[in-house]
Design an enzyme around this catalytic site. Sequence first.
Site, PDB file in Angstrom:
ATOM      1  N   THR A  27      15.728 -12.628 -19.717  1.00 29.42           N
ATOM      2  CA  THR A  27      17.111 -12.156 -19.627  1.00 29.42           C
ATOM      3  C   THR A  27      17.818 -13.039 -18.616  1.00 29.42           C
ATOM      4  O   THR A  27      17.465 -13.055 -17.434  1.00 29.42           O
ATOM      5  CB  THR A  27      17.161 -10.683 -19.188  1.00 29.42           C
ATOM      6  OG1 THR A  27      16.562  -9.896 -20.214  1.00 29.42           O
ATOM      7  CG2 THR A  27      18.597 -10.221 -18.975  1.00 29.42           C
TER       8      THR A  27
ATOM      9  N   LYS B  52      21.880  -7.909 -24.914  1.00 24.64           N
ATOM     10  CA  LYS B  52      21.016  -7.384 -23.843  1.00 24.64           C
ATOM     11  C   LYS B  52      21.860  -6.766 -22.726  1.00 24.64           C
ATOM     12  O   LYS B  52      21.502  -5.719 -22.179  1.00 24.64           O
ATOM     13  CB  LYS B  52      20.118  -8.494 -23.294  1.00 24.64           C
ATOM     14  CG  LYS B  52      19.180  -8.078 -22.155  1.00 24.64           C
ATOM     15  CD  LYS B  52      18.042  -7.161 -22.603  1.00 24.64           C
ATOM     16  CE  LYS B  52      17.228  -6.598 -21.446  1.00 24.64           C
ATOM     17  NZ  LYS B  52      16.191  -7.498 -20.944  1.00 24.64           N
TER      18      LYS B  52
ATOM     19  N   LYS C 218      19.490  -7.565 -10.988  1.00 21.85           N
ATOM     20  CA  LYS C 218      19.655  -8.915 -11.529  1.00 21.85           C
ATOM     21  C   LYS C 218      20.459  -8.857 -12.836  1.00 21.85           C
ATOM     22  O   LYS C 218      21.458  -9.566 -13.004  1.00 21.85           O
ATOM     23  CB  LYS C 218      18.280  -9.554 -11.811  1.00 21.85           C
ATOM     24  CG  LYS C 218      18.339 -10.953 -12.417  1.00 21.85           C
ATOM     25  CD  LYS C 218      17.003 -11.400 -13.059  1.00 21.85           C
ATOM     26  CE  LYS C 218      17.035 -11.256 -14.568  1.00 21.85           C
ATOM     27  NZ  LYS C 218      15.940 -11.860 -15.317  1.00 21.85           N
TER      28      LYS C 218
END
Lengths: 288, 288
Positions: free
Chosen positions: B93, B168, B236
């Site tokens: 990701t 995502k 993150k």
Amino acid sequence: MKRLGFVGLGVMGGPMAGHLIEAGHSVVVWNRTASKASVFADTGAEIADSLADLAEQCDVIFLCVGRSEDVEECIHAMTPSAKPGTIFVDHSTISPSVAAMLHRTLSEDGFRFIDAPITGGSMGAQSGKLTIFCGGDEATFNEVEPLMQAYGKTVAYVGPGGKGQMMKMANQIAVGGALIGLCESLAFAKRAGLDIAQTRELLSGGAAGSWAFENYGPKILDQDWTPGFSINNQVKDFGYCREVASEIGASIPMTELTECLLSELIKQGRGEETTAALFDLLARGENS
Amino acid sequence: MKRLGFVGLGVMGGPMAGHLIEAGHSVVVWNRTASKASVFADTGAEIADSLADLAEQCDVIFLCVGRSEDVEECIHAMTPSAKPGTIFVDHSTISPSVAAMLHRTLSEDGFRFIDAPITGGSMGAQSGKLTIFCGGDEATFNEVEPLMQAYGKTVAYVGPGGKGQMMKMANQIAVGGALIGLCESLAFAKRAGLDIAQTRELLSGGAAGSWAFENYGPKILDQDWTPGFSINNQVKDFGYCREVASEIGASIPMTELTECLLSELIKQGRGEETTAALFDLLARGENS
């Protein structure tokens, strides 16, 4: 055979009273707007002329009305003629502190009270599969629990007076998180140029999945803003959440944020739309 | 037979590479920490001496590493020796804008790239039931899609380069809503004196229900703060969400709030705990 009263025959209360009648109970109904009661004329239920009339005939009286003040008003209209020991079961979502106060004052007057807010929406009321969170004296709960089975899939005793409303608040907080998660995610997807139908489908099956994704997702795709559960009702409940959170020192920043965004929709005249219309606010960027 | 490379053999990449080997593919592996690669010695996979060594042998190279900069570093170490037309499939990701840049530069150099972030957690990687969001050229996707079936339950093409990462981000936003909904609700319930095990059970089945309630609820009851998905990783990802939201003009106030609260836990030295530890922050009232 116990004689049951049902006060408040709206979207939720109407079908719930219907289930009690279908289950063979002896039921007396009353509604502020008489036309909603008159449809019960040929169901075998008796239509009371007044709240006082209903109260003097009944052993157990269910309420499913609007706000704290409506519940208080109805109960005050019934207590002068109600029999000693009458059990009042309130299915409305109201302030937990008002519920606790009603427990106290009704008990002092020789009555009994169960706060019993419901979840499951109009579909749950129609299908008789509501979840009911009950607070109050446990022996009193045990007396009325079999009656609530007529419209409850899960009828849970959660603690002393007011705890039913507390559980409903906890429920509404979690509903708020799933709602804003869904709406923020799909509004982001739309801005990002993703297919939001595919987004909903892909995200539903994984760690992002929720009842909200399954049930509100399709409404968002269809731009169908009919309730469901209205923004006005959600904001009413969030107001009670804030009131309680402040009393008990709970931290509910997401709930406050979601309330704030939904209030923006109320200002735009959209309070009677579904809470899923929050997507529309975020997708248009009107809150930025 | 295509020769496959797999770079990054951590909690996710390790089991994924294992599934490719089990499916009978010819696989070369590499990991920054060599000990994680050495466990593949008797699986039939070849362990590459370096990224350059891996790249020169492979037709398709999967990556499952950490952040944007890790992906860039690995790819830059491979392109000098990689065959023309090599397909890089990145399961990490990372920033959607870095993914879009990699699409552009790799294409200019005669390579192909698919951004293919995953969801489903370590359990999904182990059971081979990940959901994979793929962005890039559709014909290239069609070439590698059968390979990803080795560890994917749902392998979806979602649009041109960078859109896999966008999907995502949409997923992480919805995950954030369900997470804070769960944690705020159970922390409220605890303060309200409700039984939080009963709260979780009652709320799971209704409109408040979510994957988070089912999967993180039990961890909260057990005060088990082991990940799962760590706060550091979630923060993150939220950082990437904010970066994109700012570029595309999306409004993600709940995600920003949740990031802010999780960052408070990082400050407390709890970044490697599960995101469900957000409950603990709210229940203690340390953010108020």
